[in-house]
Motif scaffolding. Structure first.
Motif, PDB file in Angstrom:
ATOM      1  N   ARG A 129     -10.764  31.169   5.663  1.00 37.02           N
ATOM      2  CA  ARG A 129      -9.855  32.077   4.801  1.00 37.02           C
ATOM      3  C   ARG A 129      -8.746  31.293   4.134  1.00 37.02           C
ATOM      4  O   ARG A 129      -7.772  31.826   2.980  1.00 37.02           O
ATOM      5  N   SER A 155     -10.757  37.597   3.026  1.00 36.29           N
ATOM      6  CA  SER A 155     -10.278  38.788   2.814  1.00 36.29           C
ATOM      7  C   SER A 155     -10.177  39.146   1.529  1.00 36.29           C
ATOM      8  O   SER A 155      -9.630  40.489   1.319  1.00 36.29           O
ATOM      9  N   GLN A 160      -4.843  41.841   3.555  1.00 36.77           N
ATOM     10  CA  GLN A 160      -5.791  43.180   5.340  1.00 36.77           C
ATOM     11  C   GLN A 160      -6.880  42.760   3.894  1.00 36.77           C
ATOM     12  O   GLN A 160      -7.006  43.370   2.622  1.00 36.77           O
ATOM     13  N   ALA A 161      -8.335  42.900   4.364  1.00 29.91           N
ATOM     14  CA  ALA A 161      -9.879  42.982   4.008  1.00 29.91           C
ATOM     15  C   ALA A 161      -9.401  43.919   3.426  1.00 29.91           C
ATOM     16  O   ALA A 161     -10.439  44.087   1.929  1.00 29.91           O
ATOM     17  N   SER A 185      -9.778  39.794   8.004  1.00 29.00           N
ATOM     18  CA  SER A 185      -8.581  40.345   8.186  1.00 29.00           C
ATOM     19  C   SER A 185      -8.416  41.770   8.180  1.00 29.00           C
ATOM     20  O   SER A 185      -8.868  42.161   7.443  1.00 29.00           O
TER      21      SER A 185
END
Length: 252
Positions: A129, A155, A160-161, A185
């Motif tokens: 990431r 993500s 958060q994805a 994520s």
């Protein structure tokens, strides 16, 4: 539209987590230690124990190679450590490695990554990431593809994805089958279907929970060496997989 069935990868820290990944049907394990710090390179003993736990026919074991917490800009000495660790874990039986580093501008450190990919000698290399903290994730994906990396974990530039869905879709479009895009994520039961629907090649999650070794009396902190520790939660992992498979069935 969902890919059926979509591959998934479980991030684990020990043999118990690896056995859960095998039971759940994971395609891959990302093996790390100290996930609470974003993940660090696991010990050779941990790798050997995890390889034994998954056994023949189990998930592939891909090892996170990260020598320290605190960002992804590394000195020449740290890059040397990464290269040595890549060679060591692959020689010990790992199926692939998970890596990432930036230059002083925040873009991917192309020269260092080329050394790392070369050290892998054709084994699978995943860009982690770090892509989400580069100035241009699309440009970073192009670099990873040009270097011959197998996949990127992203993500979509968000914490958060689920909040990075539009960027994930853009990454999938740019990849055009030339490199895999794996979303990760914060993926849970409530978000896995929507994230899978972006067209990513795989999803990645940890399904972890914290255990307090003091029997519930929280004394000190993790930095004291007496705080809680994280483990893979079997029920959470199986529930996420069930939600993913249910979404695939309804989309078929």
């Amino acid at each position: 539209m969902l890919l059926v069935p979509l591959a998934f990868e479980l991030a684990v820290q020990n043999p118990a987590g690896a056995r859960i990944a095998r039971e759940a049907g994971a395609a891959r394990i990302e093996l790390a230690q100290a996930l609470a710090l974003g993940g660090l390179t696991p010990s050779r003993g941990t790798l050997r124990s995890v390889l034994a736990a998954v056994g023949d026919g189990g998930p592939e074991v891909h090892v996170l190679i990260r020598p320290r917490a605190g960002g992804f800009q590394y000195s020449a000495d740290a890059i040397d450590v990464i290269v040595h660790d890549v060679r060591d874990v692959l020689a010990a039986g790992a199926h692939g490695v998970v890596v990432g580093c930036q230059d002083e501008t925040g873009a991917l450190d192309r020269e260092a990554l080329a050394r790392i990919v070369d050290a892998a000698r054709g084994a699978s290399v995943t860009l982690h990431r770090v892509i989400d903290v580069t100035p241009d994730p699309i440009a970073a994906l192009r670099t990873a593809r040009e270097l011959g990396m197998r996949r990127v974990l992203s993500s979509g530039g968000a914490s958060q994805a689920i909040d990075g869905i539009e960027t994930l879709r853009a990454l999938v479009a740019e990849a055009a089958g030339g490199i895999e895009v794996m979303a990760g994520s914060g993926i849970d039961v409530d978000t896995v279907a929507a994230i899978a629907a972006t067209g990513v090649d795989a999803v990645h999650f940890s399904a972890k929970r914290t255990v307090h070794a003091d029997g519930g009396v929280r004394m000190g902190s993790a930095s004291d060496g007496v705080g809680g520790y994280e483990v893979t939660d079997r029920e959470t992992a199986l529930a996420i997989v069930a939600a993913l498979r249910a979404a695939e069935t309804s989309a078929a």
